[in-house]
Design an enzyme around this catalytic site. Structure first.
Site, PDB file in Angstrom:
ATOM      1  N   GLY A  54       0.771  -1.232   0.000  1.00 20.59           N
ATOM      2  CA  GLY A  54       0.000   0.000   0.000  1.00 20.59           C
ATOM      3  C   GLY A  54       0.802   1.281   0.000  1.00 20.59           C
ATOM      4  CG  ASP A 122       6.076  -0.685  -7.171  1.00 21.30           C
ATOM      5  OD1 ASP A 122       6.983  -0.721  -8.032  1.00 21.30           O
ATOM      6  OD2 ASP A 122       6.310  -0.706  -5.945  1.00 21.30           O
ATOM      7  CE  LYS A 162       8.933  -2.527  -9.228  1.00 22.83           C
ATOM      8  NZ  LYS A 162       9.097  -3.277  -7.959  1.00 22.83           N
TER       9      LYS A 162
END
Length: 296
Positions: A54, A122, A162
């Site tokens: 988070g 991510d 990413k």
């Protein structure tokens, strides 16, 4: 390795705990925003894919909704992950699979039928140490994130994900350029130099005319040969790559003393969010029972 030595080893790990971030990766999104300015007042609907634990959702709430996450209630943030995540103020959580159409439908439903302004991801697989395999799996994860992004992102929107930089980065870049007018490969200074990770910052979503988003068809053809994978001549593309963040700031690979400021004593900070279901939970329970048995 004890806590003190770990704190001393990684400056961004320590700064994350002192700043109340759930993970050091929060600085990666902050540094990307410093360069590309995508967290602005025009952003009202955001999707955080592969969100656990988070830290990126924390950045989104603080930058878009205010310090407590409750000031600007017009901003809607949806966090998606397969695993459960501790609650965050102002963030709606969906525990789902980003390769499923139902997940995309749930996101749009939370936005009351409106598309998202920004999608970030991510996510990364459990690395094996075999770079070719890790790069391939990460590329497939990025393409899964892109696939769901085509369902929920508005035209002109931004997508950040990413990647692991390797021999296929030009192929990924070419694939992303089909959908976005501006694509840049960026590496925040908070990302270790020894790491092959970087982030694709894709701006101005412009899908091809007639494109229909679907989860059924993969966006990457795995049957490409050496020529299509490494195009030359007029088809060859050079991936723009920049480092973002203050280059005179902290070096993520350098060791710093615990006492950064003269006369100010170092104070240890526990993680902001403890693991909600750690693998050692059962061992802690048994240890507590043994201690109680000894006391009695």
């Amino acid at each position: 390795m004890g806590r003190t030595s770990k704190d001393k080893r990684d400056i961004y790990y320590r700064l994350a705990k002192e700043g109340g971030w759930r993970a050091r990766s929060a600085f990666k999104l902050l540094h990307l925003d410093e360069e590309f300015k995508f967290l602005n007042s025009d952003v009202q609907r955001v999707v955080d894919l592969c969100a656990a634990p988070g830290s990126w959702s924390q950045v989104l709430t603080r930058k878009l909704r205010g310090p407590t996450g409750q000031e600007n209630e017009n901003v809607k943030i949806v966090a998606v992950d397969l695993q459960a995540m501790a609650p965050l103020p102002g963030v709606t959580q969906i525990q789902g699979d980003i390769t499923k159409t139902s997940t995309a439908e749930s996101i749009v439903e939370h936005f009351k039928g409106e598309p998202a302004d920004l999608v970030v991801c991510d996510g990364a697989p459990d690395v094996t140490g075999l770079h070719d395999i890790d790069e391939y799996i990460q590329a497939q994860l990025l393409l899964a994130a892109l696939n769901i992004t085509t369902h929920v992102l508005k035209k002109g929107g931004t997508f950040i994900a990413k990647i692991f930089r390797g021999k296929d980065v030009s192929l990924l870049f070419a694939q992303l350029k089909i959908f976005f007018k501006e694509v840049t490969c960026a590496k925040p200074i908070s990302s270790r130099n020894s790491s092959i990770e970087a982030f694709m910052v894709c701006q101005n979503y412009s899908p091809p005319d007639g494109f229909v988003p679907t989860m059924a068809n993969p966006l990457l053809n795995c049957d490409y040969d050496a020529y299509t994978n490494q195009p030359e001549g007029p088809n060859r593309v050079i991936v723009p790559f920049i480092a973002c963040g203050d280059l005179s700031g902290f070096d993520s690979d350098k060791t710093y003393p615990l006492q950064l400021e003269d006369g100010k004593e170092y104070v240890y900070h526990r993680p902001t969010q403890e693991p909600i279901d750690p693998p050692y939970k059962e061992a802690c329970r048994l240890k507590a029972e043994n201690m109680l048995a000894k006391e009695s």
